[in-house]
Design an enzyme around this catalytic site. Sequence first.
Site, PDB file in Angstrom:
ATOM      1  N   LYS A 170       0.841  -1.206   0.000  1.00  0.00           N
ATOM      2  CA  LYS A 170       0.000   0.000   0.000  1.00  0.00           C
ATOM      3  C   LYS A 170       0.875   1.254   0.000  1.00  0.00           C
ATOM      4  O   LYS A 170       0.600   2.213  -0.699  1.00  0.00           O
ATOM      5  CB  LYS A 170      -0.951   0.002   1.194  1.00  0.00           C
ATOM      6  N   LYS A 198     -13.081  -4.976  -6.679  1.00  0.00           N
ATOM      7  CA  LYS A 198     -13.804  -3.699  -6.637  1.00  0.00           C
ATOM      8  C   LYS A 198     -12.881  -2.543  -7.018  1.00  0.00           C
ATOM      9  O   LYS A 198     -13.337  -1.536  -7.529  1.00  0.00           O
ATOM     10  CB  LYS A 198     -14.487  -3.470  -5.299  1.00  0.00           C
ATOM     11  N   LYS A 246      -8.365  -9.852 -12.956  1.00  0.00           N
ATOM     12  CA  LYS A 246      -8.912 -10.358 -11.691  1.00  0.00           C
ATOM     13  C   LYS A 246     -10.115  -9.486 -11.276  1.00  0.00           C
ATOM     14  O   LYS A 246     -10.029  -8.267 -11.304  1.00  0.00           O
ATOM     15  CB  LYS A 246      -7.821 -10.266 -10.611  1.00  0.00           C
TER      16      LYS A 246
HETATM   17  P1  ADP Z   1     -11.435  -6.838  -3.775  1.00  0.00           P
HETATM   18  O1  ADP Z   1     -10.276  -7.304  -4.622  1.00  0.00           O
HETATM   19  O2  ADP Z   1     -12.686  -6.691  -4.563  1.00  0.00           O
HETATM   20  O3  ADP Z   1     -11.083  -5.634  -2.933  1.00  0.00           O
HETATM   21  P2  ADP Z   1     -11.162  -8.268  -1.311  1.00  0.00           P
HETATM   22  O4  ADP Z   1      -9.685  -8.088  -1.320  1.00  0.00           O
HETATM   23  O5  ADP Z   1     -11.989  -7.512  -0.314  1.00  0.00           O
HETATM   24  O6  ADP Z   1     -11.743  -8.012  -2.773  1.00  0.00           O
HETATM   25  O7  ADP Z   1     -11.489  -9.820  -1.236  1.00  0.00           O
HETATM   26  C1  ADP Z   1     -11.818 -10.531  -0.092  1.00  0.00           C
HETATM   27  C2  ADP Z   1     -11.492 -11.981  -0.378  1.00  0.00           C
HETATM   28  O8  ADP Z   1     -12.251 -12.427  -1.538  1.00  0.00           O
HETATM   29  C3  ADP Z   1     -10.019 -12.196  -0.755  1.00  0.00           C
HETATM   30  O9  ADP Z   1      -9.195 -12.498   0.325  1.00  0.00           O
HETATM   31  C4  ADP Z   1     -10.085 -13.387  -1.712  1.00  0.00           C
HETATM   32  O10 ADP Z   1     -10.039 -14.592  -0.954  1.00  0.00           O
HETATM   33  C5  ADP Z   1     -11.451 -13.285  -2.342  1.00  0.00           C
HETATM   34  N1  ADP Z   1     -11.390 -12.747  -3.715  1.00  0.00           N
HETATM   35  C6  ADP Z   1     -11.538 -11.452  -4.087  1.00  0.00           C
HETATM   36  N2  ADP Z   1     -11.463 -11.309  -5.417  1.00  0.00           N
HETATM   37  C7  ADP Z   1     -11.267 -12.551  -5.915  1.00  0.00           C
HETATM   38  C8  ADP Z   1     -11.128 -13.063  -7.249  1.00  0.00           C
HETATM   39  N3  ADP Z   1     -11.206 -12.287  -8.320  1.00  0.00           N
HETATM   40  N4  ADP Z   1     -10.918 -14.399  -7.393  1.00  0.00           N
HETATM   41  C9  ADP Z   1     -10.880 -15.210  -6.301  1.00  0.00           C
HETATM   42  N5  ADP Z   1     -11.005 -14.787  -5.036  1.00  0.00           N
HETATM   43  C10 ADP Z   1     -11.209 -13.468  -4.834  1.00  0.00           C
END
Ligand code: ADP
Length: 321
Positions: free
Chosen positions: A111, A193, A190
């Site tokens: 970060k 959000k 991937k």
């Molecule tokens: P974002 O990338 O949308 O911010 P988060 O980091 O909050 O999502 O994701 C929470 C959990 O959801 C992660 O630790 C992971 O295990 C799962 N996750 C998020 N995006 C994916 C993805 N595209 N494919 C598989 N698992 C995912």
Amino acid sequence: MRILTGIQPSGTLHLGNYFGAVLPALRLAHTYDESVLFLADLHAFTTVQDQKRLKSSIFNLIGDLLACGLDPQKTLFFRQSDVSAHSELSWILSCITPLGLLERAHSFKDKKAKGIEASAGLFTYPILMTADILLYEPHFVPVGKDQKQHLEMARDIAQKFNTLFGDTFLLPEPVIAEETGIIPGTDGQKMSKSYGNIIPVFATENEIKKIIMGIVTDSIPVSEPKNPDTCTVFQLARLFLSASDLEPLRQKYKNGGMGYGEAKNILFDAVKHTLSPLWEKRKLFQENPEYIQEIMKIGAEKANHIARQKLEMVKQRIGLL
Ligand code: ADP
Ligand code: TRP
């Protein structure tokens, strides 16, 4: 055996979260005799600092998880901020955590490298996570690969406390989720959000259809054969179709004669078939906020009871009682 995990309410639940985190956690909750699942809302505050957004993310995620099949009778389910022992233990642990340990955290370094202004909360995030875990003495902590280092830190901190003050904490074992693979978003990257490419789990049928119809594909003409393995629509369809339904779709890609519009319609029908029971359930929770409040109240009471006992023990060990 007890398992524990936390999920951050930090935005709309999308298919990546659902297949990568929520489903594996719910499956594990059914496998072990005791399970604890909490909303890591204090962790979410490190990034979501908008009152309205934080509030609605928390409320929505509770409804989402219940609609996805979380059973609060079987799993201890609560909000981190409802149990003040998390913050109290976090402070105590911060006093025995070497600064160097936190400075090595990948999530913090990443970060910072991206130029995101780092708060002290972001820096001490792994300590709060350690407190979340140690209060409930889980044997196993299922997490995504990205959280592996935080679990190692939790073990280090627990071990240090045990060495200084006598055996107090059970060292948690991480269970790193089998690679569910990375779920692609509408642009093929991937799903995340932060990339604005998500397909939400809960939205109206029309919204979801519109998003699916907008998935980016190549421009190979309808008549030509296409490669299912490089197509986002097909990669997503794999998550929803059984092997016997997937094979004919694969053949259609290979034979040519099918446009991407048709593939998207097949994907949408499969998504609707799988998720519509969840949408129905979600609506019921949405219409009954009192029911959600009651569930969270019961969860908070149970969690407070367990966490308080552990915290008292810690205070005794360090000379605060
Ligand atoms: P974002 O990338 O949308 O911010 P988060 O980091 O909050 O999502 O994701 C929470 C959990 O959801 C992660 O630790 C992971 O295990 C799962 N996750 C998020 N995006 C994916 C993805 N595209 N494919 C598989 N698992 C995912
Ligand atoms: N940091 C975790 C994540 O972002 C969420 C979390 C907070 C957690 N406390 C935890 C996970 C304790 C497991 C155990 O995914």
